[in-house]
Design an enzyme around this catalytic site. Structure first.
Site, PDB file in Angstrom:
ATOM      1  N   ARG A 162     -12.479  -1.839  -2.458  1.00 28.60           N
ATOM      2  CA  ARG A 162     -12.564  -0.680  -1.557  1.00 28.60           C
ATOM      3  C   ARG A 162     -13.119  -1.030  -0.180  1.00 28.60           C
ATOM      4  O   ARG A 162     -12.755  -0.394   0.817  1.00 28.60           O
ATOM      5  CB  ARG A 162     -13.449   0.405  -2.173  1.00 28.60           C
ATOM      6  CG  ARG A 162     -12.742   1.450  -3.007  1.00 28.60           C
ATOM      7  CD  ARG A 162     -12.204   0.903  -4.298  1.00 28.60           C
ATOM      8  NE  ARG A 162     -11.623   1.908  -5.166  1.00 28.60           N
ATOM      9  CZ  ARG A 162     -12.252   2.399  -6.246  1.00 28.60           C
ATOM     10  NH1 ARG A 162     -13.443   1.989  -6.600  1.00 28.60           N
ATOM     11  NH2 ARG A 162     -11.647   3.305  -6.990  1.00 28.60           N
TER      12      ARG A 162
ATOM     13  N   ARG B 265       2.711  10.596   0.848  1.00 31.12           N
ATOM     14  CA  ARG B 265       2.564   9.450  -0.046  1.00 31.12           C
ATOM     15  C   ARG B 265       1.437   8.662   0.620  1.00 31.12           C
ATOM     16  O   ARG B 265       1.590   8.199   1.754  1.00 31.12           O
ATOM     17  CB  ARG B 265       3.864   8.641  -0.081  1.00 31.12           C
ATOM     18  CG  ARG B 265       3.810   7.337  -0.901  1.00 31.12           C
ATOM     19  CD  ARG B 265       3.516   6.144  -0.023  1.00 31.12           C
ATOM     20  NE  ARG B 265       3.613   4.876  -0.768  1.00 31.12           N
ATOM     21  CZ  ARG B 265       3.127   3.723  -0.339  1.00 31.12           C
ATOM     22  NH1 ARG B 265       2.530   3.656   0.829  1.00 31.12           N
ATOM     23  NH2 ARG B 265       3.240   2.639  -1.057  1.00 31.12           N
TER      24      ARG B 265
ATOM     25  N   ARG C 159      11.392   9.959  -8.081  1.00 32.12           N
ATOM     26  CA  ARG C 159      11.690   9.511  -6.719  1.00 32.12           C
ATOM     27  C   ARG C 159      12.770   8.438  -6.791  1.00 32.12           C
ATOM     28  O   ARG C 159      12.616   7.435  -7.494  1.00 32.12           O
ATOM     29  CB  ARG C 159      10.439   8.946  -6.058  1.00 32.12           C
ATOM     30  CG  ARG C 159      10.661   8.492  -4.609  1.00 32.12           C
ATOM     31  CD  ARG C 159       9.392   7.947  -3.973  1.00 32.12           C
ATOM     32  NE  ARG C 159       8.960   6.717  -4.635  1.00 32.12           N
ATOM     33  CZ  ARG C 159       7.761   6.161  -4.484  1.00 32.12           C
ATOM     34  NH1 ARG C 159       6.870   6.722  -3.708  1.00 32.12           N
ATOM     35  NH2 ARG C 159       7.452   5.050  -5.118  1.00 32.12           N
TER      36      ARG C 159
ATOM     37  N   ASP D 271     -10.261  -2.942   7.731  1.00 33.10           N
ATOM     38  CA  ASP D 271     -10.530  -1.884   6.766  1.00 33.10           C
ATOM     39  C   ASP D 271     -11.382  -0.763   7.355  1.00 33.10           C
ATOM     40  O   ASP D 271     -12.518  -0.980   7.783  1.00 33.10           O
ATOM     41  CB  ASP D 271     -11.243  -2.505   5.554  1.00 33.10           C
ATOM     42  CG  ASP D 271     -11.015  -1.700   4.303  1.00 33.10           C
ATOM     43  OD1 ASP D 271      -9.843  -1.483   3.954  1.00 33.10           O
ATOM     44  OD2 ASP D 271     -12.006  -1.269   3.686  1.00 33.10           O
TER      45      ASP D 271
ATOM     46  N   ASP E 286      -0.856   5.576   1.176  1.00 33.03           N
ATOM     47  CA  ASP E 286      -0.746   4.134   0.979  1.00 33.03           C
ATOM     48  C   ASP E 286      -2.081   3.526   0.538  1.00 33.03           C
ATOM     49  O   ASP E 286      -3.157   3.962   0.971  1.00 33.03           O
ATOM     50  CB  ASP E 286      -0.338   3.519   2.335  1.00 33.03           C
ATOM     51  CG  ASP E 286      -0.141   2.014   2.281  1.00 33.03           C
ATOM     52  OD1 ASP E 286       0.827   1.569   1.648  1.00 33.03           O
ATOM     53  OD2 ASP E 286      -0.966   1.285   2.870  1.00 33.03           O
TER      54      ASP E 286
ATOM     55  N   GLU F 273      -0.735   6.001  -3.931  1.00 33.54           N
ATOM     56  CA  GLU F 273      -0.242   4.705  -4.379  1.00 33.54           C
ATOM     57  C   GLU F 273      -1.380   3.901  -5.012  1.00 33.54           C
ATOM     58  O   GLU F 273      -2.237   3.359  -4.317  1.00 33.54           O
ATOM     59  CB  GLU F 273       0.353   3.898  -3.214  1.00 33.54           C
ATOM     60  CG  GLU F 273       1.078   2.654  -3.703  1.00 33.54           C
ATOM     61  CD  GLU F 273       0.671   1.357  -3.017  1.00 33.54           C
ATOM     62  OE1 GLU F 273       1.317   0.333  -3.292  1.00 33.54           O
ATOM     63  OE2 GLU F 273      -0.291   1.351  -2.231  1.00 33.54           O
TER      64      GLU F 273
HETATM   65  C1  QV4 Z   1      -1.952 -12.748   6.104  1.00 31.85           C
HETATM   66  C2  QV4 Z   1      -2.493 -13.552   4.933  1.00 31.85           C
HETATM   67  C3  QV4 Z   1      -3.877 -13.075   4.550  1.00 31.85           C
HETATM   68  C4  QV4 Z   1      -4.754 -13.205   5.770  1.00 31.85           C
HETATM   69  C5  QV4 Z   1      -4.156 -12.451   6.930  1.00 31.85           C
HETATM   70  C6  QV4 Z   1      -4.977 -12.700   8.181  1.00 31.85           C
HETATM   71  O1  QV4 Z   1      -1.622 -13.391   3.808  1.00 31.85           O
HETATM   72  O2  QV4 Z   1      -4.409 -13.828   3.475  1.00 31.85           O
HETATM   73  O3  QV4 Z   1      -6.019 -12.678   5.471  1.00 31.85           O
HETATM   74  O4  QV4 Z   1      -2.803 -12.839   7.193  1.00 31.85           O
HETATM   75  O5  QV4 Z   1      -4.598 -11.828   9.177  1.00 31.85           O
HETATM   76  C7  QV4 Z   1       1.394  -8.658   5.881  1.00 31.85           C
HETATM   77  C8  QV4 Z   1       1.710 -10.063   5.447  1.00 31.85           C
HETATM   78  C9  QV4 Z   1       0.444 -10.782   4.988  1.00 31.85           C
HETATM   79  C10 QV4 Z   1      -0.560 -10.764   6.134  1.00 31.85           C
HETATM   80  C11 QV4 Z   1      -0.837  -9.306   6.483  1.00 31.85           C
HETATM   81  C12 QV4 Z   1      -1.802  -9.158   7.615  1.00 31.85           C
HETATM   82  O6  QV4 Z   1       2.653 -10.046   4.402  1.00 31.85           O
HETATM   83  O7  QV4 Z   1       0.760 -12.117   4.639  1.00 31.85           O
HETATM   84  O8  QV4 Z   1      -1.776 -11.381   5.705  1.00 31.85           O
HETATM   85  O9  QV4 Z   1       0.400  -8.650   6.847  1.00 31.85           O
HETATM   86  O10 QV4 Z   1      -1.279  -9.705   8.784  1.00 31.85           O
HETATM   87  C13 QV4 Z   1       2.871  -4.356   3.217  1.00 31.85           C
HETATM   88  C14 QV4 Z   1       3.339  -5.722   2.730  1.00 31.85           C
HETATM   89  C15 QV4 Z   1       2.322  -6.803   3.011  1.00 31.85           C
HETATM   90  C16 QV4 Z   1       1.954  -6.779   4.478  1.00 31.85           C
HETATM   91  C17 QV4 Z   1       1.362  -5.406   4.776  1.00 31.85           C
HETATM   92  C18 QV4 Z   1       0.891  -5.235   6.209  1.00 31.85           C
HETATM   93  O11 QV4 Z   1       3.595  -5.633   1.345  1.00 31.85           O
HETATM   94  O12 QV4 Z   1       2.882  -8.064   2.690  1.00 31.85           O
HETATM   95  O13 QV4 Z   1       1.022  -7.810   4.777  1.00 31.85           O
HETATM   96  O14 QV4 Z   1       2.381  -4.418   4.547  1.00 31.85           O
HETATM   97  O15 QV4 Z   1       1.931  -5.451   7.081  1.00 31.85           O
HETATM   98  C19 QV4 Z   1      -1.534  -4.424  -3.415  1.00 31.85           C
HETATM   99  C20 QV4 Z   1      -2.134  -3.100  -2.944  1.00 31.85           C
HETATM  100  C21 QV4 Z   1      -1.080  -2.057  -2.631  1.00 31.85           C
HETATM  101  C22 QV4 Z   1       0.013  -2.622  -1.709  1.00 31.85           C
HETATM  102  C23 QV4 Z   1       0.595  -3.874  -2.373  1.00 31.85           C
HETATM  103  C24 QV4 Z   1       1.645  -4.538  -1.528  1.00 31.85           C
HETATM  104  O16 QV4 Z   1      -3.039  -2.585  -3.912  1.00 31.85           O
HETATM  105  O17 QV4 Z   1      -1.704  -0.969  -2.022  1.00 31.85           O
HETATM  106  O18 QV4 Z   1      -0.449  -4.830  -2.603  1.00 31.85           O
HETATM  107  N1  QV4 Z   1       1.038  -1.635  -1.373  1.00 31.85           N
HETATM  108  C25 QV4 Z   1       0.964  -0.845  -0.116  1.00 31.85           C
HETATM  109  C26 QV4 Z   1       2.316  -0.699   0.545  1.00 31.85           C
HETATM  110  C27 QV4 Z   1       2.746  -2.032   1.095  1.00 31.85           C
HETATM  111  C28 QV4 Z   1       1.807  -2.436   2.197  1.00 31.85           C
HETATM  112  C29 QV4 Z   1       0.413  -2.059   1.962  1.00 31.85           C
HETATM  113  C30 QV4 Z   1       0.004  -1.357   0.866  1.00 31.85           C
HETATM  114  C31 QV4 Z   1      -0.550  -2.306   3.047  1.00 31.85           C
HETATM  115  O19 QV4 Z   1       3.237  -0.140  -0.338  1.00 31.85           O
HETATM  116  O20 QV4 Z   1       4.074  -1.995   1.570  1.00 31.85           O
HETATM  117  O21 QV4 Z   1       1.852  -3.870   2.359  1.00 31.85           O
HETATM  118  O22 QV4 Z   1      -0.446  -1.185   3.907  1.00 31.85           O
HETATM  119  O23 QV4 Z   1      -1.104  -4.322  -4.746  1.00 31.85           O
HETATM  120 CA    CA Z   2     -10.693   0.083   2.104  1.00 28.56          CA
END
Ligand code: QV4
Ligand code: CA
Length: 512
Positions: free
Chosen positions: A173, A210, A352, A182, A212, A248
């Protein structure tokens, strides 16, 4: 007095489980990455007339714009401000879409990204969808405004500032999810800004959200924010209607945080449904369709009234967020139609349907190298419109699963059988099953490697019905198969295992 307050609180939370769907409509479609102008047109020309209940839209707020990789779809999950200009269009286009969809009975649900802002490595400048200046390193987002005080870094106790262990609810969290800055949702100021954003959308006419990354926010913080939300706009909704909330939370079991911590706040995404339905239709791990006789709570899924269900979502269809190989997507079209058909026929959960875009999938050692690719777009990065072909399918890389006849017709099936009990189950102790919904609809699946040839009690009144999978009723004839139901409710079914769509569905409105 105490009792009255309790009743009021209980009523408030239960109301947020209600999707506020209109006039016998039952299903939501996620038009992932669609432009607002295209959604508005789709509501009027297709979703309204075909009985869809609502659309989940991509995040409408200002987001980061990235070059490396080039304009990934996930840039929209990195907010820069709550200004309403995004890759899908301007605030004026958003407002026009909400109005036009509402006017044809189709609700709009907003994907609300409120746990975080952009990634810590997001840089500094105006590479944002409305051109607002920001600095990720200084945690400065003047267009909200948020400053470094509004983030959780002091609260997070891990060395890296990242979530390192999903077994520790405090980390999950209070620390950064994949580097995303965060937000300190315990602060009254931050709660106020988030609620202001959501309330603006409610005033514009959306039916709910929805939300996120809910696992990454404390239930108490969310409760506080949701209580600040206004009732829905009475231009389209009954007075006193609460916004629908879908949270989610990925809970496949075995983690410190479970879905039920959020049940009182609204519905929750049931990811077990998606993963299990995939294993069943793929016949993996010894699973058989006949074992789904007690599908739903009987499979350890959350209570019916809490669940938002789906066959695949925008993450797990490309290996993100609990995406395993079992997930059935449009890439496996035959299985996808059957699985979506099963979901829409079955009474469990708020359904959905996913509507996707195609990308250059390139799986190397189980990982898709192109899982980042954004929607069909022009060389300047702007999203292409969704062209409609003469046969009603979509062009230019838009898959439009919701327009596949089998899926559209099952959305209609679900409307026709709404409120009817699960009935007349039959199985062959393998992968041939059938079930009905009271006296309003009946569906038969053959997912075995041999033909299905059986006479079943359908529960329907006698007459000739059009199968809505191989075709549908048009005027006084069927464009596909016909099913004759006797006066005793029994009908003979034959489904070859080699058919393109080895299932049959009939309902009260497909009777000749
Ligand atoms: C990268 C490195 C990190 C590093 C960071 C430093 O991986 O280790 O700390 O850079 O800045 C993207 C990239 C990811 C990158 C990050 C930040 O893929 O590599 O980190 O950006 O720059 C979507 C994508 C993610 C994406 C994110 C933000 O899936 O890949 O990250 O958007 O653009 C968990 C959660 C769940 C989540 C799920 C995917 O519990 O909540 O993972 N699902 C929701 C959405 C999803 C979204 C997010 C949450 C975040 O449905 O689409 O992630 O808003 O299970
Ligand atoms: Ca948080």
């Amino acid at each position: 007095m105490k009792l009255l307050i309790l009743v009021a609180l209980f009523g408030l939370s239960l109301a947020q489980h209600n999707p506020n769907l209109r006039s016998g409509r039952t299903s939501i479609v996620h038009l992932f990455e669609w432009r607002w102008a295209d959604i508005a047109a789709e509501c009027e020309r297709f979703l309204g007339p075909k009985g869809f209940g609502g659309v989940q839209i991509s995040p409408p707020n200002e987001h980061i714009v990235l070059n490396n990789p080039w304009r990934p779809w996930w840039q929209r999950y990195q907010p820069i401000s709550y200004n309403l200009c995004s890759r899908s269009g301007s605030e004026a286009e958003l407002r026009d879409m909400i109005t036009r969809c509402n006017n044809v009975g189709v609700n709009i649900y907003v994907d609300a990204v409120i746990n975080h802002m952009c990634g810590s490595g997001g840089g500094e400048g105006t590479h944002s969808s409305c051109g607002s200046w920001f600095s990720a390193s200084k945690k400065d987002f003047p267009s909200v405004p948020y400053s470094s005080w509004d983030f959780n870094d002091n609260k997070c106790r891990t060395g890296s500032g990242e979530i390192e262990n999903y077994g520790d609810p405090y980390q999950v969290r209070d620390c950064r999810l994949v580097g995303l800055l965060d937000l300190a949702l315990e602060k009254d100021y931050v709660r106020g800004k988030v609620a202001e954003y959501m309330n603006k959308l409610i005033d514009m006419g959306v039916a709910g959200f929805r939300v996120d990354a809910v696992k990454h926010m404390w239930p108490g913080d969310l409760d506080n924010i949701f209580r600040r939300l206004k009732n829905l706009n009475t231009k389209w909704f009954a007075s006193g209607s609460r916004p629908f909330i879908v949270q989610e939370v990925i809970d496949l079991g075995g983690e410190a945080i479970s879905a039920k911590e959020y049940f009182n706040l609204g519905r929750v995404t049931e990811f077990k449904y998606s993963a299990k339905l995939g294993t069943v239709f793929r016949k993996w791990n010894g699973e058989k369709l006949c074992y789904t006789k007690n599908w739903g709570e009987g499979w350890g899924f959350m209570p019916n009234g809490n669940a938002l269900v789906f066959v695949d979502n925008h993450d797990n269809q490309r290996g993100h967020g609990a995406g395993g190989a079992s997930i059935i997507t449009f890439w496996d079209a035959k299985l996808h139609k059957m699985a979506v058909g099963y979901m829409l026929a079955h009474p469990y959960g708020q359904t959905r349907v996913m509507s996707s875009f195609r990308w250059n999938r390139n799986i190397v050692n189980g990982k898709d190298q192109n899982d980042w690719m954004g929607p069909p777009s022009y060389s300047d990065g702007s999203t292409k419109p969704v062209p409609i072909n003469a046969d009603q399918t979509c062009g230019d890389g838009w898959v439009c699963e919701h327009r596949w006849r089998q899926i559209t017709n099952m959305v209609i099936f679900r409307n026709v059988v709404n409120g009817q009990p699960f009935a007349n189950w039959w199985d062959n102790q393998s992968n041939q099953v059938a079930f009905g919904r009271g006296n309003r609809g009946f569906i038969v699946f053959n997912n075995d490697d041999w033909a299905l040839d059986v006479t079943l009690n359908t529960g329907l009144s006698g007459g000739t019905y059009c199968d809505v999978i191989s075709g549908q009723k048009e005027g006084s004839r069927c464009t596909g198969k016909q099913v004759n139901v006797g006066s005793d409710g029994r009908a003979h079914f034959y489904i070859s295992n080699t058919e393109e769509d080895p299932f049959i569905a009939i309902h009260a409105n497909s009777k000749l």
